[in-house]
Design a protein around this motif. Structure first.
Motif, short mmCIF file in Angstrom:
data_model
loop_
_atom_site.label_atom_id
_atom_site.label_comp_id
_atom_site.label_asym_id
_atom_site.label_seq_id
_atom_site.Cartn_x
_atom_site.Cartn_y
_atom_site.Cartn_z
N LEU A 243 0.80 -1.23 0.00
CA LEU A 243 0.00 0.00 0.00
C LEU A 243 0.83 1.28 0.00
CD1 LEU A 243 -3.04 -0.98 2.27
CD2 LEU A 243 -2.85 -1.06 -0.23
N TRP A 244 2.15 1.18 -0.09
CA TRP A 244 2.95 2.39 -0.32
C TRP A 244 2.75 2.83 -1.77
CZ3 TRP A 244 7.14 5.14 2.24
CH2 TRP A 244 7.19 4.89 3.62
N TRP A 245 2.52 4.10 -1.98
CA TRP A 245 2.37 4.63 -3.33
C TRP A 245 3.75 4.78 -3.96
CZ3 TRP A 245 -2.31 6.27 -5.73
CH2 TRP A 245 -3.45 6.01 -4.97
N HIS A 246 3.83 4.46 -5.24
CA HIS A 246 5.12 4.56 -5.93
C HIS A 246 4.93 4.98 -7.38
CE1 HIS A 246 3.62 0.42 -5.81
NE2 HIS A 246 4.22 0.17 -6.98
N HIS A 247 5.68 6.00 -7.73
CA HIS A 247 5.76 6.54 -9.10
C HIS A 247 7.04 5.96 -9.69
CE1 HIS A 247 7.18 9.76 -11.92
NE2 HIS A 247 5.92 9.82 -12.25
N VAL A 248 6.92 5.31 -10.86
CA VAL A 248 8.03 4.53 -11.40
C VAL A 248 8.41 5.05 -12.78
CG1 VAL A 248 8.91 2.23 -11.90
CG2 VAL A 248 7.13 2.52 -10.16
N GLU A 249 9.71 5.34 -12.96
CA GLU A 249 10.20 5.83 -14.24
C GLU A 249 11.28 4.91 -14.78
OE1 GLU A 249 10.69 10.40 -14.06
OE2 GLU A 249 10.85 9.68 -11.98
N GLY A 250 11.15 4.53 -16.05
CA GLY A 250 12.23 3.89 -16.78
C GLY A 250 13.03 4.97 -17.47
N LEU A 251 14.26 5.18 -17.05
CA LEU A 251 15.01 6.37 -17.45
C LEU A 251 15.91 6.17 -18.66
CD1 LEU A 251 16.07 7.53 -13.87
CD2 LEU A 251 14.15 8.38 -15.25
N SER A 252 16.15 4.94 -19.06
CA SER A 252 17.06 4.65 -20.17
C SER A 252 16.25 4.38 -21.45
CB SER A 252 17.93 3.44 -19.84
OG SER A 252 18.69 3.69 -18.68
#
Length: 342
Positions: A243-252
């Motif tokens: 239940l922790w909110w997480h914003h996820v970015e693939g940077l490559s």
């Protein structure tokens, strides 16, 4: 509260790093309730080593293990940016298709150096169903847990902040990933979107963390004040608690993530999100006085659930008020099915 700087993500405090050997991971995860990063946890994976050679080698490695079947893939618009989200009409801003793995990965390779390349993203692919030997060659020792093992493959991507019910260990296998994490109590400050029409099956934050609109979403400042960030290189892992909110970015230009989802609860328990939908159906739109009564009933039987709830009943007559078993859980499911089918 002070203004957030334009480079707000870089200014956030870092998720704590820990030294955990693979053989110690099972013990460290027991009862864990806060996120942490483990550097190099999967550094010995063949997939990680292939990606360090170059992205083409990583794609070849995947194709060598891929099964002869159609893979689901999300495809954005050329020039549409890297954010998998909604458009201005609140429609999903990408289309879903299927194709053989080699053709999809060839498409990623052909677009790798194009600045206006469309997002091409294979999301939450079950490693056991779609690959032969991949999860066996690239795995984490998680004790007696039986996790869902998923792989995420694609171009540069931004996945809006969301939460998941299971605990999660996410491994950056190829490329670079950035996780921005928020404690569960920040949910309202992240302005969740619709429950039933979502880009990836879970409600997502409507706040664009790259360019937050604080006039439209003023409480987002409070969410960001509580946020932590994890920058992952190949082989690094992050633990994301339930239940922790997480914003996820693939940077490559090319990224692969492998994640493990599990719940440390008996398998016969139901899904809390199902209870939420049922409560919306049955309780949310009742008169306020009735809702107050039902709030007290839920507190009594569910959230507080003190010994006094059943201590006055004989042990053999407590039914589902006693700790659940697979048998009594089945009785509840049968009753719910009968009620919902009317």
């Amino acid at each position: 509260m002070a203004d957030i700087s334009p480079n707000l993500l870089a200014d956030l405090p870092k998720v704590a790093e820990e030294q955990v050997a693979p053989g110690e991971l099972d013990a460290r995860l027991k009862g864990a309730r806060e996120p942490f990063v483990i550097r190099g946890l999967a550094a010995d994976w063949p997939l990680v080593r292939a990606g360090l050679e170059n992205s083409a080698a990583a794609r070849d490695y995947l194709v060598a293990h891929g099964r002869d079947r159609q893979f689901p893939v999300n495809i954005g618009q050329p020039g549409g940016g890297d954010r998998l989200f909604y458009d201005h009409a609140m429609k999903i801003n990408f289309r879903m298709a299927t194709g053989p793995l080699d053709a999809i990965l060839d498409g990623i390779g052909a677009n790798e150096d194009k600045p206006d390349a469309p997002v091409i993203y294979l999301s939450s692919i079950d490693m056991g169903d779609y690959f032969d030997g991949l999860r066996e060659a690239n795995n984490l020792p998680l004790g007696d847990r039986k996790p869902i093992e998923s792989i995420w493959i694609g171009t540069r991507t931004r996945i809006a902040a969301h939460n998941d019910v299971p605990d999660n260990v996410a491994v950056c296998a190829v490329g670079r990933r950035r996780f921005t994490l928020f404690p569960p109590e920040q949910m309202a400050n992240l302005y969740p979107g619709p429950l039933e029409s979502t880009p990836a099956g879970r409600p997502v934050s409507m706040v664009d963390l790259r360019d937050p609109d604080f006039e439209a979403y003023p409480r987002a400042r409070a969410a960001l004040a509580a946020a932590q960030i994890a920058e992952l290189e190949p082989g690094d892992a992050v633990f994301v608690p339930s239940l922790w909110w997480h914003h996820v970015e693939g940077l490559s230009p090319f990224n692969i993530l492998v994640n493990y989802w599990w719940r440390d609860v008996p398998g016969f328990l139901g899904k809390p999100e199902d209870a939420l939908f049922h409560a919306i159906l049955a309780i949310r739109d009742l008169p306020e006085a009735d809702k107050a009564q039902w709030e007290a009933i839920f507190d009594h039987y569910v959230f507080h659930n003190s010994p006094e709830v059943m201590s006055h009943l004989p042990a053999g007559a407590r039914g589902i008020l006693a700790p659940l078993t697979s048998e009594t859980a089945g009785q509840i499911r049968a009753k719910l099915l009968r009620g919902l089918s009317r």
